[in-house]
Design a protein around this motif. Structure first.
Motif, PDB file in Angstrom:
ATOM      1  N   ALA A 116       0.821  -1.210   0.000  1.00 55.65           N
ATOM      2  CA  ALA A 116       0.000   0.000   0.000  1.00 55.65           C
ATOM      3  C   ALA A 116       0.856   1.262   0.000  1.00 55.65           C
ATOM      4  CB  ALA A 116      -0.941  -0.007   1.202  1.00 55.65           C
ATOM      5  N   GLY A 117       1.949   1.224   0.739  1.00 60.65           N
ATOM      6  CA  GLY A 117       2.807   2.405   0.827  1.00 60.65           C
ATOM      7  C   GLY A 117       3.355   2.845  -0.517  1.00 60.65           C
ATOM      8  N   TRP A 118       3.727   1.869  -1.356  1.00 55.89           N
ATOM      9  CA  TRP A 118       4.254   2.206  -2.681  1.00 55.89           C
ATOM     10  C   TRP A 118       3.196   2.932  -3.505  1.00 55.89           C
ATOM     11  CZ3 TRP A 118       9.318   1.731  -3.526  1.00 55.89           C
ATOM     12  CH2 TRP A 118      10.034   0.801  -2.764  1.00 55.89           C
ATOM     13  N   ALA A 119       1.950   2.461  -3.433  1.00 56.56           N
ATOM     14  CA  ALA A 119       0.879   3.075  -4.225  1.00 56.56           C
ATOM     15  C   ALA A 119       0.494   4.448  -3.689  1.00 56.56           C
ATOM     16  CB  ALA A 119      -0.342   2.150  -4.242  1.00 56.56           C
ATOM     17  N   VAL A 120       0.487   4.592  -2.372  1.00 58.34           N
ATOM     18  CA  VAL A 120       0.156   5.893  -1.776  1.00 58.34           C
ATOM     19  C   VAL A 120       1.221   6.918  -2.122  1.00 58.34           C
ATOM     20  CG1 VAL A 120      -0.079   7.130   0.417  1.00 58.34           C
ATOM     21  CG2 VAL A 120      -1.276   4.954   0.087  1.00 58.34           C
ATOM     22  N   ARG A 121       2.479   6.525  -2.074  1.00 57.71           N
ATOM     23  CA  ARG A 121       3.572   7.474  -2.312  1.00 57.71           C
ATOM     24  C   ARG A 121       3.608   8.015  -3.732  1.00 57.71           C
ATOM     25  NH1 ARG A 121       5.997   4.035   1.537  1.00 57.71           N
ATOM     26  NH2 ARG A 121       6.906   2.626  -0.026  1.00 57.71           N
ATOM     27  N   VAL A 122       3.044   7.277  -4.687  1.00 58.06           N
ATOM     28  CA  VAL A 122       3.007   7.773  -6.077  1.00 58.06           C
ATOM     29  C   VAL A 122       1.629   8.308  -6.452  1.00 58.06           C
ATOM     30  CG1 VAL A 122       4.911   6.313  -6.846  1.00 58.06           C
ATOM     31  CG2 VAL A 122       2.563   5.444  -7.020  1.00 58.06           C
ATOM     32  N   GLY A 123       0.765   8.460  -5.455  1.00 61.78           N
ATOM     33  CA  GLY A 123      -0.516   9.103  -5.684  1.00 61.78           C
ATOM     34  C   GLY A 123      -1.584   8.243  -6.324  1.00 61.78           C
ATOM     35  N   LEU A 124      -1.422   6.908  -6.293  1.00 59.90           N
ATOM     36  CA  LEU A 124      -2.408   6.020  -6.912  1.00 59.90           C
ATOM     37  C   LEU A 124      -3.444   5.502  -5.922  1.00 59.90           C
ATOM     38  CD1 LEU A 124      -0.035   3.925  -9.189  1.00 59.90           C
ATOM     39  CD2 LEU A 124      -1.713   5.615  -9.929  1.00 59.90           C
ATOM     40  N   LEU A 125      -3.215   5.721  -4.642  1.00 63.37           N
ATOM     41  CA  LEU A 125      -4.086   5.179  -3.611  1.00 63.37           C
ATOM     42  C   LEU A 125      -4.227   6.185  -2.488  1.00 63.37           C
ATOM     43  CD1 LEU A 125      -5.585   2.670  -2.361  1.00 63.37           C
ATOM     44  CD2 LEU A 125      -3.371   2.038  -1.348  1.00 63.37           C
ATOM     45  N   ALA A 126      -5.464   6.357  -2.012  1.00 65.54           N
ATOM     46  CA  ALA A 126      -5.723   7.231  -0.865  1.00 65.54           C
ATOM     47  C   ALA A 126      -5.690   6.390   0.407  1.00 65.54           C
ATOM     48  CB  ALA A 126      -7.072   7.913  -1.007  1.00 65.54           C
ATOM     49  N   ALA A 127      -4.860   6.780   1.358  1.00 60.35           N
ATOM     50  CA  ALA A 127      -4.695   5.993   2.578  1.00 60.35           C
ATOM     51  C   ALA A 127      -5.987   5.880   3.365  1.00 60.35           C
ATOM     52  CB  ALA A 127      -3.602   6.612   3.447  1.00 60.35           C
ATOM     53  N   ASP A 128      -6.835   6.884   3.294  1.00 62.59           N
ATOM     54  CA  ASP A 128      -8.051   6.857   4.111  1.00 62.59           C
ATOM     55  C   ASP A 128      -9.099   5.879   3.599  1.00 62.59           C
ATOM     56  OD1 ASP A 128      -8.930   8.234   1.881  1.00 62.59           O
ATOM     57  OD2 ASP A 128      -9.421  10.077   2.950  1.00 62.59           O
ATOM     58  N   GLY A 129      -8.834   5.266   2.454  1.00 61.15           N
ATOM     59  CA  GLY A 129      -9.773   4.263   1.935  1.00 61.15           C
ATOM     60  C   GLY A 129      -9.402   2.837   2.277  1.00 61.15           C
ATOM     61  N   ILE A 130      -8.281   2.647   2.970  1.00 63.80           N
ATOM     62  CA  ILE A 130      -7.821   1.297   3.311  1.00 63.80           C
ATOM     63  C   ILE A 130      -8.676   0.724   4.443  1.00 63.80           C
ATOM     64  CG2 ILE A 130      -5.867  -0.061   4.159  1.00 63.80           C
ATOM     65  CD1 ILE A 130      -4.017   2.035   2.888  1.00 63.80           C
ATOM     66  N   ILE A 131      -9.051  -0.539   4.320  1.00 64.96           N
ATOM     67  CA  ILE A 131      -9.876  -1.233   5.314  1.00 64.96           C
ATOM     68  C   ILE A 131      -8.955  -2.032   6.234  1.00 64.96           C
ATOM     69  CG2 ILE A 131     -11.671  -2.973   5.650  1.00 64.96           C
ATOM     70  CD1 ILE A 131     -12.584  -2.307   2.742  1.00 64.96           C
ATOM     71  N   LEU A 132      -9.197  -1.945   7.529  1.00 64.44           N
ATOM     72  CA  LEU A 132      -8.398  -2.704   8.487  1.00 64.44           C
ATOM     73  C   LEU A 132      -8.915  -4.146   8.547  1.00 64.44           C
ATOM     74  CD1 LEU A 132      -6.030  -2.235  10.448  1.00 64.44           C
ATOM     75  CD2 LEU A 132      -7.718  -1.649  12.207  1.00 64.44           C
ATOM     76  N   LEU A 133      -8.005  -5.106   8.410  1.00 59.90           N
ATOM     77  CA  LEU A 133      -8.395  -6.510   8.351  1.00 59.90           C
ATOM     78  C   LEU A 133      -9.198  -6.935   9.577  1.00 59.90           C
ATOM     79  CD1 LEU A 133      -8.351  -9.349   7.125  1.00 59.90           C
ATOM     80  CD2 LEU A 133      -6.065  -9.653   8.112  1.00 59.90           C
ATOM     81  N   GLY A 134      -8.760  -6.540  10.758  1.00 62.49           N
ATOM     82  CA  GLY A 134      -9.479  -6.928  11.969  1.00 62.49           C
ATOM     83  C   GLY A 134     -10.896  -6.402  11.996  1.00 62.49           C
ATOM     84  N   ALA A 135     -11.098  -5.190  11.479  1.00 66.81           N
ATOM     85  CA  ALA A 135     -12.441  -4.626  11.407  1.00 66.81           C
ATOM     86  C   ALA A 135     -13.300  -5.397  10.416  1.00 66.81           C
ATOM     87  CB  ALA A 135     -12.366  -3.149  11.020  1.00 66.81           C
TER      88      ALA A 135
END
Length: 306
Positions: free
Chosen positions: A248-267
């Motif tokens: 996820a970090g690689w995609a966020v750092r190049v602007g392809l992914l918004a961190a606030d849309g990631i779902i926590l596995l435990g949730a």
């Protein structure tokens, strides 16, 4: 302090109970019912790397310290690439109750368990399982997922075709010489390598593919084209750690992914949801210290009674 060997632990561990304990730990982490220290990560030129993790699950009478190491040239020396140990300590007295001299086996098993747990959570119910890699974790993921979810077909790809062929024979699968073909055929893709350059191209991933990314856990590792994550729903065992060390970090750092849309596995495990059949869903796993505490506690409870 009692010392247990790998053979002791393998003989005693109840896989079903340990799998349930690891899943409870993932849920507890998401709910804030666990303590874990910052994981220490060390890289060595061998090549190799090591992680140091400590954690406690609320309500448990023990906590665990784990050191796990992966040295990728070890097989050529007649040694396992996985090394390490765990220590179980009392939360009442602080005593060191047990040392698990398991050579990293518990870490490998809990990682495979997390892969199976995540695969089910993101909607894999069976079909073609594609494994990228031909090492210890590749074998364990194939075996764990087949035992606890099922797979009609298992495909194996590795940089070394001979190792891929050997692993395919061990797990009752098929070696696949072309990674693009394996990716295109897979309903669930599990990536297990220590690669620092992505291996799986965005163009190979068809709609509806489920992916469990295991290999990227620090040291600049990556296995997936970040464009895959840009078009996928992302589930992370730890959002912070996946942004730091995971795919996820690689995609966020190049602007392809918004961190606030990631779902926590435990949730997600606590409140399951159904993903669209044509959705690409990626479970990004960097490994939680609470998983180590859970499986070490499960092993200790079994061994302490013997």
């Amino acid at each position: 302090m009692r010392i247990f060997t790998r053979e002791d632990i393998v003989a005693a561990l109840d896989e079903t109970a340990a799998l349930a304990a690891v899943e409870r730990a993932i849920v507890a982490f998401a709910a804030g019912h666990a303590q874990s220290g910052d994981a220490g990560h060390f890289s060595f030129p061998a090549p190799g790397d090591a992680h140091v993790k400590v954690a406690h699950l609320a309500g448990e009478d023990v906590f665990a310290l784990k050191v796990s190491a992966s040295f990728y040239g070890n097989p050529a020396k007649g040694l396992s690439s996985s090394q390490g140990f765990s220590a179980v300590m009392s939360t009442t007295t602080g005593e060191a109750l047990a040392l698990f001299a398991d050579g990293g086996w518990l870490t490998d098993v809990r990682t495979a368990m997390a892969g199976a747990i995540a695969a089910r959570a993101i909607g894999y119910t069976g079909g073609t399982l594609g494994i990228v890699g031909a090492g210890i974790q590749a074998r364990m993921q194939a075996e764990m997922i087949r035992r606890h979810i099922g797979a009609d077909r298992v495909l194996i790809w590795g940089r070394d075709p001979a190792k891929a062929q050997a692993l395919a024979g061990e797990v009752g699968g098929e070696a696949c010489g072309d990674l693009a073909d394996l990716v295109g055929a897979s309903d669930l893709l599990v990536t297990t390598t220590p690669s620092t350059e992505w291996l799986v191209d965005n163009d190979w991933v068809r709609p509806g593919t489920r992916i469990v990314a295991v290999g990227s856990d620090g040291g600049g590792k990556r296995e997936l084209d970040p464009r895959i994550l840009g078009r996928a729903t992302i589930v992370a065992d730890s959002i912070d750690k996946c942004l730091e060390n995971g795919e996820a970090g690689w995609a966020v750092r190049v602007g392809l992914l918004a961190a606030d849309g990631i779902i926590l596995l435990g949730a997600l495990l606590a409140e399951p949801r159904t993903f669209a059949t044509d959705a690409i869903v990626v479970a990004d796993l960097t490994g939680l210290p609470v998983q180590d505490a859970a499986i070490a506690g499960a092993a200790w409870r079994k061994l302490a009674s013997t």
